[in-house]
Motif scaffolding. Structure first.
Motif, PDB file in Angstrom:
ATOM      1  N   MET A  30     -10.817  -1.134   5.678  1.00  0.00           N
ATOM      2  CA  MET A  30      -9.866  -0.078   6.025  1.00  0.00           C
ATOM      3  C   MET A  30      -9.979   1.049   5.010  1.00  0.00           C
ATOM      4  SD  MET A  30      -6.373  -2.070   7.266  1.00  0.00           S
ATOM      5  CE  MET A  30      -6.309  -3.246   5.901  1.00  0.00           C
ATOM      6  N   VAL A  31      -9.556   2.238   5.426  1.00  0.00           N
ATOM      7  CA  VAL A  31      -9.539   3.380   4.523  1.00  0.00           C
ATOM      8  C   VAL A  31      -8.299   4.221   4.828  1.00  0.00           C
ATOM      9  CG1 VAL A  31     -10.980   4.798   6.067  1.00  0.00           C
ATOM     10  CG2 VAL A  31     -10.850   5.347   3.626  1.00  0.00           C
ATOM     11  N   MET A  32      -7.653   4.703   3.788  1.00  0.00           N
ATOM     12  CA  MET A  32      -6.502   5.597   3.952  1.00  0.00           C
ATOM     13  C   MET A  32      -6.873   6.975   3.422  1.00  0.00           C
ATOM     14  SD  MET A  32      -3.223   3.162   3.011  1.00  0.00           S
ATOM     15  CE  MET A  32      -3.783   2.750   1.337  1.00  0.00           C
ATOM     16  N   ILE A  33      -6.443   7.989   4.163  1.00  0.00           N
ATOM     17  CA  ILE A  33      -6.787   9.369   3.821  1.00  0.00           C
ATOM     18  C   ILE A  33      -5.533  10.229   3.867  1.00  0.00           C
ATOM     19  CG2 ILE A  33      -8.108  11.421   4.507  1.00  0.00           C
ATOM     20  CD1 ILE A  33     -10.077   9.467   5.890  1.00  0.00           C
ATOM     21  N   GLU A  34      -5.365  11.062   2.858  1.00  0.00           N
ATOM     22  CA  GLU A  34      -4.382  12.145   2.903  1.00  0.00           C
ATOM     23  C   GLU A  34      -5.152  13.449   3.055  1.00  0.00           C
ATOM     24  OE1 GLU A  34      -1.743  14.807  -0.137  1.00  0.00           O
ATOM     25  OE2 GLU A  34      -1.651  12.621  -0.442  1.00  0.00           O
ATOM     26  N   ALA A  35      -4.880  14.191   4.119  1.00  0.00           N
ATOM     27  CA  ALA A  35      -5.492  15.499   4.332  1.00  0.00           C
ATOM     28  C   ALA A  35      -4.395  16.557   4.300  1.00  0.00           C
ATOM     29  CB  ALA A  35      -6.224  15.534   5.662  1.00  0.00           C
ATOM     30  N   ARG A  36      -4.758  17.744   3.826  1.00  0.00           N
ATOM     31  CA  ARG A  36      -3.772  18.814   3.707  1.00  0.00           C
ATOM     32  C   ARG A  36      -4.239  20.035   4.492  1.00  0.00           C
ATOM     33  NH1 ARG A  36      -2.014  19.271  -2.292  1.00  0.00           N
ATOM     34  NH2 ARG A  36      -2.064  17.032  -1.878  1.00  0.00           N
ATOM     35  N   PHE A  40       3.396  -5.360  14.038  1.00  0.00           N
ATOM     36  CA  PHE A  40       2.829  -4.637  12.908  1.00  0.00           C
ATOM     37  C   PHE A  40       2.080  -5.576  11.973  1.00  0.00           C
ATOM     38  CE2 PHE A  40       6.748  -5.981  10.758  1.00  0.00           C
ATOM     39  CZ  PHE A  40       6.327  -6.183   9.455  1.00  0.00           C
ATOM     40  N   GLY A  41       1.092  -5.004  11.280  1.00  0.00           N
ATOM     41  CA  GLY A  41       0.287  -5.759  10.328  1.00  0.00           C
ATOM     42  C   GLY A  41       0.243  -5.074   8.982  1.00  0.00           C
ATOM     43  N   ILE A  42      -0.659  -5.518   8.152  1.00  0.00           N
ATOM     44  CA  ILE A  42      -0.743  -4.993   6.788  1.00  0.00           C
ATOM     45  C   ILE A  42      -1.136  -3.523   6.763  1.00  0.00           C
ATOM     46  CG2 ILE A  42      -3.156  -5.718   6.471  1.00  0.00           C
ATOM     47  CD1 ILE A  42      -2.437  -6.318   3.537  1.00  0.00           C
ATOM     48  N   ASP A  43      -1.871  -3.048   7.778  1.00  0.00           N
ATOM     49  CA  ASP A  43      -2.276  -1.646   7.779  1.00  0.00           C
ATOM     50  C   ASP A  43      -1.066  -0.720   7.805  1.00  0.00           C
ATOM     51  OD1 ASP A  43      -1.763  -2.590  10.319  1.00  0.00           O
ATOM     52  OD2 ASP A  43      -3.566  -1.733  11.235  1.00  0.00           O
ATOM     53  N   ALA A  44      -0.022  -1.060   8.579  1.00  0.00           N
ATOM     54  CA  ALA A  44       1.193  -0.245   8.610  1.00  0.00           C
ATOM     55  C   ALA A  44       1.907  -0.271   7.265  1.00  0.00           C
ATOM     56  CB  ALA A  44       2.126  -0.736   9.711  1.00  0.00           C
ATOM     57  N   VAL A  45       1.941  -1.436   6.629  1.00  0.00           N
ATOM     58  CA  VAL A  45       2.607  -1.574   5.331  1.00  0.00           C
ATOM     59  C   VAL A  45       1.900  -0.726   4.273  1.00  0.00           C
ATOM     60  CG1 VAL A  45       3.257  -3.197   3.504  1.00  0.00           C
ATOM     61  CG2 VAL A  45       3.402  -3.895   5.912  1.00  0.00           C
ATOM     62  N   LEU A  46       0.577  -0.773   4.263  1.00  0.00           N
ATOM     63  CA  LEU A  46      -0.187  -0.010   3.272  1.00  0.00           C
ATOM     64  C   LEU A  46      -0.085   1.488   3.520  1.00  0.00           C
ATOM     65  CD1 LEU A  46      -3.413  -2.197   2.913  1.00  0.00           C
ATOM     66  CD2 LEU A  46      -1.298  -2.275   1.579  1.00  0.00           C
ATOM     67  N   LEU A  47      -0.141   1.907   4.787  1.00  0.00           N
ATOM     68  CA  LEU A  47      -0.041   3.336   5.083  1.00  0.00           C
ATOM     69  C   LEU A  47       1.334   3.876   4.704  1.00  0.00           C
ATOM     70  CD1 LEU A  47      -1.285   5.908   6.237  1.00  0.00           C
ATOM     71  CD2 LEU A  47      -0.410   5.227   8.489  1.00  0.00           C
ATOM     72  N   ALA A  48       2.383   3.122   4.988  1.00  0.00           N
ATOM     73  CA  ALA A  48       3.731   3.577   4.631  1.00  0.00           C
ATOM     74  C   ALA A  48       3.851   3.804   3.132  1.00  0.00           C
ATOM     75  CB  ALA A  48       4.766   2.563   5.115  1.00  0.00           C
ATOM     76  N   ASP A  49       3.282   2.905   2.342  1.00  0.00           N
ATOM     77  CA  ASP A  49       3.323   3.045   0.888  1.00  0.00           C
ATOM     78  C   ASP A  49       2.492   4.236   0.425  1.00  0.00           C
ATOM     79  OD1 ASP A  49       3.954   1.668  -1.832  1.00  0.00           O
ATOM     80  OD2 ASP A  49       1.784   1.983  -1.885  1.00  0.00           O
ATOM     81  N   PHE A  50       1.303   4.377   0.991  1.00  0.00           N
ATOM     82  CA  PHE A  50       0.397   5.476   0.648  1.00  0.00           C
ATOM     83  C   PHE A  50       1.039   6.827   0.965  1.00  0.00           C
ATOM     84  CE2 PHE A  50      -3.273   8.214   1.858  1.00  0.00           C
ATOM     85  CZ  PHE A  50      -4.060   8.117   0.719  1.00  0.00           C
ATOM     86  N   ALA A  51       1.649   6.932   2.152  1.00  0.00           N
ATOM     87  CA  ALA A  51       2.248   8.195   2.573  1.00  0.00           C
ATOM     88  C   ALA A  51       3.508   8.512   1.779  1.00  0.00           C
ATOM     89  CB  ALA A  51       2.560   8.146   4.069  1.00  0.00           C
TER      90      ALA A  51
END
Length: 257
Positions: free
Chosen positions: A211-217, A22-33
């Motif tokens: 990188m970009v993080m997205i929350e979709a509903r 795992f890298g930083i992308d997993a860490v950031l997504l976990a926090d974002f989610a």
């Protein structure tokens, strides 16, 4: 070679140095989610690898759970059997089997209803392969290539699986590359998943976002909130080259000082 790493939340994770780690992308997504998940929600992580996102999110949401509040439960879905087995052993190592389960299966098969019931999750997370095809890859079936390239699943496969799994008004959390945003938005729109929250991630303040993080509903009205950008590393002063305070906070380093 397998090793056991200790996360900043105190949990342990089993990884193989010869496979994808795992890298930083997993860490950031976990926090974002984690910011968009509520008490009692059921969350599935698609392509969970060695289970890093459920482990990180459980630490944020359940480790200091207040009395009377229902814990968030997690399922990690992983197509590679060796990775799924490592993830299951990590869950057992941390005695988290009551809240996290690991399933060895293909996300492209979720719509056949043999793995999970339709619309049975409040949230879906995914840190998918970013690269189209296998250009530059030595072996299209090795573990690293599968994790980085769209060999076994495409972006459309991921979004279709999220659509099938999400309950009405459920949330889909995705991290990807900014250059694929038009494709991401088109796929989300075709599955009635409306982008609601977006955060761009920059390696340095003076560089382009990578990188970009997205929350979709699901079935939501159109209104997109652009969050402040995340800068990963400082590029000035004594802290140049090190993680910014924002990133250190997400990792939990400030709790260790």
């Amino acid at each position: 070679m397998e090793k056991i790493d200790v996360l900043t939340n105190g949990y342990k994770i089993i990884q193989d140095s010869e496979r994808f780690q795992f890298g930083i992308d997993a860490v950031l997504l976990a926090d974002f989610a984690a910011k968009g998940v509520k008490s009692g929600d059921k969350v599935i992580d698609l392509g969970t690898g060695t289970g890093i996102i459920p482990l990180l999110m459980d630490g944020k949401l359940n480790k200091n759970l207040q009395p009377g509040r229902a814990p968030v439960s997690f399922v990690g879905l992983e197509v590679q059997q060796a990775s799924a087995e490592m993830a299951a052993r990590s869950v057992a190592l941390n005695d988290l089997g009551a809240r996290i389960s690991i399933t060895n299966g293909d996300l492209k098969s979720v719509a056949n209803e043999t793995l999970f019931a339709p619309h049975s999750f409040a949230a879906v997370t995914c840190n998918p392969p970013y690269m189209i095809g296998t250009h530059g890859a030595a072996n299209e079936l090795d573990a690293l290539t599968i994790a980085r390239h769209e060999v076994l699943c495409t972006l459309e496969d991921v979004v279709a699986a999220a659509d099938f799994l999400l309950a009405p008004h459920g949330k889909f959390f995705l991290i990807h590359r900014p250059f694929r945003l038009p494709e991401i938005f088109a796929s989300l729109n075709s599955h009635k998943l409306e982008p609601k929250r977006l955060c761009l991630i920059y390696p340095f303040a003076d560089k382009e976002p990578n990188m970009v993080m997205i929350e979709a509903r699901k079935n939501a009205k159109r209104r997109l909130t652009i969050e402040p950008p995340l800068i990963v590393r400082d590029n000035t002063g004594e802290n140049a080259g090190n993680y910014t305070k924002e990133i250190q906070k997400i990792y939990g380093y400030e709790k260790l000082s």
